[in-house]
Design a protein around this motif. Structure first.
Motif, PDB file in Angstrom:
ATOM      1  N   GLN A 196      -2.027  -3.875  -2.450  1.00 23.47           N
ATOM      2  CA  GLN A 196      -2.394  -4.351  -1.112  1.00 23.47           C
ATOM      3  C   GLN A 196      -3.387  -3.372  -0.478  1.00 23.47           C
ATOM      4  O   GLN A 196      -4.389  -3.763   0.126  1.00 23.47           O
ATOM      5  N   LEU A 197      -3.098  -2.074  -0.657  1.00 24.78           N
ATOM      6  CA  LEU A 197      -3.986  -1.035  -0.128  1.00 24.78           C
ATOM      7  C   LEU A 197      -5.356  -1.123  -0.807  1.00 24.78           C
ATOM      8  O   LEU A 197      -6.399  -1.043  -0.151  1.00 24.78           O
ATOM      9  N   TYR A 198      -5.316  -1.329  -2.124  1.00 23.12           N
ATOM     10  CA  TYR A 198      -6.573  -1.456  -2.887  1.00 23.12           C
ATOM     11  C   TYR A 198      -7.397  -2.625  -2.353  1.00 23.12           C
ATOM     12  O   TYR A 198      -8.616  -2.505  -2.139  1.00 23.12           O
ATOM     13  N   SER A 199      -6.724  -3.737  -2.089  1.00 22.24           N
ATOM     14  CA  SER A 199      -7.421  -4.921  -1.574  1.00 22.24           C
ATOM     15  C   SER A 199      -8.048  -4.615  -0.213  1.00 22.24           C
ATOM     16  O   SER A 199      -9.190  -4.987   0.057  1.00 22.24           O
ATOM     17  N   LEU A 200      -7.284  -3.931   0.632  1.00 26.46           N
ATOM     18  CA  LEU A 200      -7.785  -3.616   1.981  1.00 26.46           C
ATOM     19  C   LEU A 200      -9.058  -2.772   1.921  1.00 26.46           C
ATOM     20  O   LEU A 200      -9.989  -2.978   2.689  1.00 26.46           O
ATOM     21  N   ALA A 253      -0.849  -1.064 -12.809  1.00 25.24           N
ATOM     22  CA  ALA A 253      -0.664  -2.370 -12.184  1.00 25.24           C
ATOM     23  C   ALA A 253      -2.005  -3.089 -12.039  1.00 25.24           C
ATOM     24  O   ALA A 253      -2.137  -4.276 -12.370  1.00 25.24           O
ATOM     25  N   LEU A 254      -3.011  -2.342 -11.573  1.00 25.14           N
ATOM     26  CA  LEU A 254      -4.322  -2.943 -11.362  1.00 25.14           C
ATOM     27  C   LEU A 254      -4.920  -3.411 -12.686  1.00 25.14           C
ATOM     28  O   LEU A 254      -5.438  -4.528 -12.794  1.00 25.14           O
ATOM     29  N   ALA A 255      -4.822  -2.554 -13.700  1.00 23.40           N
ATOM     30  CA  ALA A 255      -5.393  -2.891 -15.003  1.00 23.40           C
ATOM     31  C   ALA A 255      -4.645  -4.058 -15.639  1.00 23.40           C
ATOM     32  O   ALA A 255      -5.220  -4.878 -16.354  1.00 23.40           O
ATOM     33  N   LEU A 256      -3.353  -4.132 -15.352  1.00 20.95           N
ATOM     34  CA  LEU A 256      -2.524  -5.144 -16.004  1.00 20.95           C
ATOM     35  C   LEU A 256      -2.630  -6.504 -15.305  1.00 20.95           C
ATOM     36  O   LEU A 256      -2.794  -7.532 -15.962  1.00 20.95           O
ATOM     37  N   VAL A 257      -2.532  -6.515 -13.996  1.00 24.01           N
ATOM     38  CA  VAL A 257      -2.432  -7.805 -13.294  1.00 24.01           C
ATOM     39  C   VAL A 257      -3.500  -8.000 -12.228  1.00 24.01           C
ATOM     40  O   VAL A 257      -3.452  -8.974 -11.472  1.00 24.01           O
ATOM     41  N   GLY A 258      -4.439  -7.047 -12.119  1.00 19.39           N
ATOM     42  CA  GLY A 258      -5.443  -7.166 -11.059  1.00 19.39           C
ATOM     43  C   GLY A 258      -4.761  -7.085  -9.719  1.00 19.39           C
ATOM     44  O   GLY A 258      -3.796  -6.314  -9.567  1.00 19.39           O
ATOM     45  N   THR A 259      -5.185  -7.884  -8.760  1.00 20.47           N
ATOM     46  CA  THR A 259      -4.551  -7.823  -7.429  1.00 20.47           C
ATOM     47  C   THR A 259      -3.654  -9.028  -7.181  1.00 20.47           C
ATOM     48  O   THR A 259      -3.256  -9.299  -6.050  1.00 20.47           O
ATOM     49  N   GLN A 260      -3.339  -9.754  -8.283  1.00 17.17           N
ATOM     50  CA  GLN A 260      -2.548 -10.979  -8.078  1.00 17.17           C
ATOM     51  C   GLN A 260      -1.067 -10.686  -7.829  1.00 17.17           C
ATOM     52  O   GLN A 260      -0.326 -11.572  -7.390  1.00 17.17           O
ATOM     53  N   LEU A 261      -0.615  -9.447  -8.102  1.00 19.05           N
ATOM     54  CA  LEU A 261       0.802  -9.112  -7.899  1.00 19.05           C
ATOM     55  C   LEU A 261       0.979  -8.474  -6.524  1.00 19.05           C
ATOM     56  O   LEU A 261       0.154  -7.664  -6.099  1.00 19.05           O
ATOM     57  N   HIS A 262       2.030  -8.871  -5.810  1.00 18.36           N
ATOM     58  CA  HIS A 262       2.260  -8.339  -4.465  1.00 18.36           C
ATOM     59  C   HIS A 262       3.040  -7.041  -4.528  1.00 18.36           C
ATOM     60  O   HIS A 262       4.269  -7.038  -4.583  1.00 18.36           O
ATOM     61  N   ILE A 263       2.311  -5.905  -4.531  1.00 17.61           N
ATOM     62  CA  ILE A 263       2.955  -4.595  -4.338  1.00 17.61           C
ATOM     63  C   ILE A 263       2.060  -3.796  -3.387  1.00 17.61           C
ATOM     64  O   ILE A 263       0.850  -4.050  -3.304  1.00 17.61           O
ATOM     65  N   LEU A 264       2.634  -2.833  -2.689  1.00 18.38           N
ATOM     66  CA  LEU A 264       1.888  -2.141  -1.628  1.00 18.38           C
ATOM     67  C   LEU A 264       0.633  -1.408  -2.117  1.00 18.38           C
ATOM     68  O   LEU A 264      -0.414  -1.500  -1.463  1.00 18.38           O
ATOM     69  N   PRO A 265       0.660  -0.676  -3.252  1.00 17.13           N
ATOM     70  CA  PRO A 265      -0.566   0.016  -3.669  1.00 17.13           C
ATOM     71  C   PRO A 265      -1.716  -0.960  -3.927  1.00 17.13           C
ATOM     72  O   PRO A 265      -2.865  -0.652  -3.611  1.00 17.13           O
TER      73      PRO A 265
END
Lengths: 346, 272
Positions: free
Chosen positions: B228-232, B214-226
């Motif tokens: 969100q955790l990465y952003s935090l 998910a991170l490699a594909l869309v960065g942090t622009q997609l709203h999913i919990l993992p």
């Protein structure tokens, strides 16, 4: 026979793709209420024959009829054959009653009616009161009865049994053999039973069909098959047999490795090569030499089975198998003239 | 004596479990609960939390359902093949499991991204390339990409069950008058439903907690919990107790799904 046979195979052939195995030019009829037992060595095509009738395989050539209706191109389910599989193939997640009622369920028979009919079938196979159990809670013999009840509950056109007794222990097999016969007669349904067990074939069948390398060798009553086998293969496969090759020396005498045998008179010129059949139980131990067809014998193997003995004897330059109830020492044997049969020449 | 030998055999796994699972989870739990339940309250108050939870649930549902459906179909086909063919194909199907999420994401961008060759081919065939190119970066698109490594997990999980299924039962059902569809629904499906349920739960738990692809594909622009955790965790001035609380929530959801899967699996074993 009134009306068409329940099952008719006309010149049926089938070959497995990429191989030589299959069945070839099969012609067989099973009358309503008749039980035909198909017997033959492993790989001879017995189960293939059953699968062709049931519709699991499609014939390459020929015609399959059930109750006079051509079903050569029909699907498995439209053929309406009750099939009992070697592994029983019961549905382990369904109760015994649900298993037996399954054919009625898929035919959308009303719940009450199908439960009543399933219970009646369970009663017929002596399993009344077992309806709520799961198949895994039953013995092998009981599972076999459930499979039989399930295959009969929808009144199929024919009953096909693929080595139904092979997974059972010896004692249960004997009981189930009688049970299958009783139920089959009671339902008066045309049946084909596949087996490689000659005792099973002879004791169960109205007629026995002997298959070899995909071809029917002989179809006849058990007694006819045993007493007058079509050839050496049938003689050897159904029952024990002494097959003796020899040369005709006169109309009623043949020179063989065990000595000169007096045989039923036949018009064959001297010098003709013949093959003779003598069943082991027809050979009689004799206390001493003298008389027609009496030969000195030396015991090679002696197997004691309680009621009888199976003995292999060295006789002249050949050997004979003998079955007898005689307990003492055996030094001579008598081969009655009428016990000798001519088979097709070697 | 026997008990001592069994304890000795279990010791390496127990040490690994303690060192790499229980201890980190305990550390995270301590961090999360340092201020009582305040960290959890802050997590629930995050503007992106509820959309992320909804996104994760959608992603999990779509990815696990699609993967299970396709995986069951593939496993059914494989179970009917001769053993040699089955072994060879199983090896090929298991290959995606050896790739990292980064490689999978890169492959999907090359194939199905805005300038991907499949997208362009579909554009040439008359489809709207812009819409197709954007679809990959949505929860459904991510579910599609995730299926790539979830399907093999489903296949590997249920193939042994299907191989060992007594096919004579299907032949029996058909001879008793069932249509192929009735035979499948009434005879086979009830017997394989538990392992299929277990496989669904396994891939659902995997995709719910996964963030690499998910991170490699869309960065942090997609709203999913993992994510969100990465952003935090990656933000400056990170609220570590809130991150720990969110990590515990994700772990709890995954564990619940896995436990459900185990329950399905044990139901099947009881029926054997």
């Amino acid at each position: 026979m009134n009306g068409p046979p329940a099952v008719r195979l006309q010149d049926v052939s089938f070959r497995y793709p990429g191989g030589a195995a299959g069945v070839f030019d099969i012609g067989l009829e099973i009358a309503p209420g008749e039980l035909v037992v198909c017997i033959g060595p492993s790989g001879c095509g017995k189960t293939t024959l059953l699968r062709l009738i049931a519709g699991f395989l499609r014939v390459d050539a020929g015609r399959v009829e059930l109750g006079g209706r051509d079903v050569t191109a029909a699907t498995v389910r439209s053929r309406e054959c009750g099939v009992v599989f070697q592994s029983y193939a019961l549905f382990p997640h369904m109760s015994v009653r649900a298993n037996v009622a399954y054919p009625l369920r898929v035919r959308k028979v009303e719940v009450g009616a199908r439960e009543r009919r399933a219970e009646a079938m369970l009663e017929l196979v002596d399993l009344a009161g077992f309806g709520d159990r799961l198949p895994g809670e039953l013995s092998g013999g009981q599972q076999q009865r459930v499979a039989l009840a399930r295959a009969l509950v929808f009144e199929p056109r024919a009953l096909l049994l693929d080595e139904p007794l092979s997974a059972l222990d010896a004692a249960t097999r004997l009981t189930m053999r009688d049970e299958i016969r009783r139920i089959q007669k009671r339902q008066n349904i045309a049946s084909l039973l596949i087996t490689h067990d000659q005792d099973e074939a002879l004791s169960l069948a109205d007629r026995v069909a002997v298959l070899r390398d995909g071809r029917l060798v002989q179809v006849a009553t058990p007694q006819e098959i045993y007493d007058h086998p079509a050839d050496a293969f049938v003689a050897n496969f159904v029952g024990r047999a002494n097959l003796i090759d020899g040369e005709v020396v006169a109309g009623d005498a043949v020179d063989t490795p065990i000595g000169r045998l007096a045989v039923p008179a036949r018009s064959q010129p001297p010098g003709t090569r013949v093959r003779l059949l003598v069943r082991p139980e027809r050979i009689l131990p004799q206390p001493a030499a003298g008389g027609e067809n009496v030969f000195a014998a030396a015991v090679v193997h002696d197997r004691f089975f309680g009621a009888n003995r199976e003995i292999e004897l060295a006789v002249g330059r050949g050997s004979l198998k003998v079955e007898t109830t005689v307990r003492g020492e055996i030094t001579h044997v008598h081969v009655p003239r009428d016990a000798v049969q001519f088979l097709s020449p070697p | 004596m026997r008990l001592r030998r069994e304890l000795l055999l279990a010791a390496p796994a127990a040490l690994l479990l303690a060192g790499f699972f229980l201890l980190p989870v305990a550390a995270v739990a301590v961090d999360a609960l340092r201020e009582g339940t305040l960290a959890f309250t802050r997590v629930f108050a995050l503007p992106a939390f509820w959309p992320s939870l909804a996104g994760s649930l959608l992603l999990t549902l779509v990815a696990a359902s699609v993967s299970t459906l396709i995986g069951v179909a593939v496993a059914l086909h494989l179970s009917r093949l001769p053993e040699r063919q089955r072994t060879l194909l199983s090896f090929v199907i298991a290959l995606p499991l050896t790739f990292s999420g980064l490689i999978v994401a890169y492959g999907f961008i090359l194939g199905y991204g805005r300038a991907g060759f499949v997208t362009q081919l579909l554009g040439l065939a008359g489809f709207d390339a812009a819409v197709i190119g954007k679809a990959l970066f949505t929860p459904v698109g991510l579910a599609f990409a995730s299926s790539y490594y979830l399907i093999p997990r489903v296949v590997m999980g249920i193939l042994p069950v299907l191989v060992n299924f007594d096919r004579a039962q299907m032949a029996a059902a058909e001879s008793l008058g069932a249509t192929p569809s009735q035979a499948f629904r009434q005879v086979m499906l009830p017997q394989v439903a538990a392992p299929v349920g277990a496989a669904f739960c396994l891939v659902a738990a995997v995709v719910f907690g996964a963030y690499g692809t998910a991170l490699a594909l869309v960065g942090t622009q997609l709203h999913i919990l993992p994510l969100q955790l990465y952003s935090l965790i990656s933000e400056t001035g990170t609220d570590f107790p809130a991150a720990a609380a969110l990590a515990l929530l994700i772990a709890a959801v995954c564990s619940t799904i896995m436990t459900t899967g185990e329950w399905f699996g044990s139901r099947h074993e009881r029926h054997l």
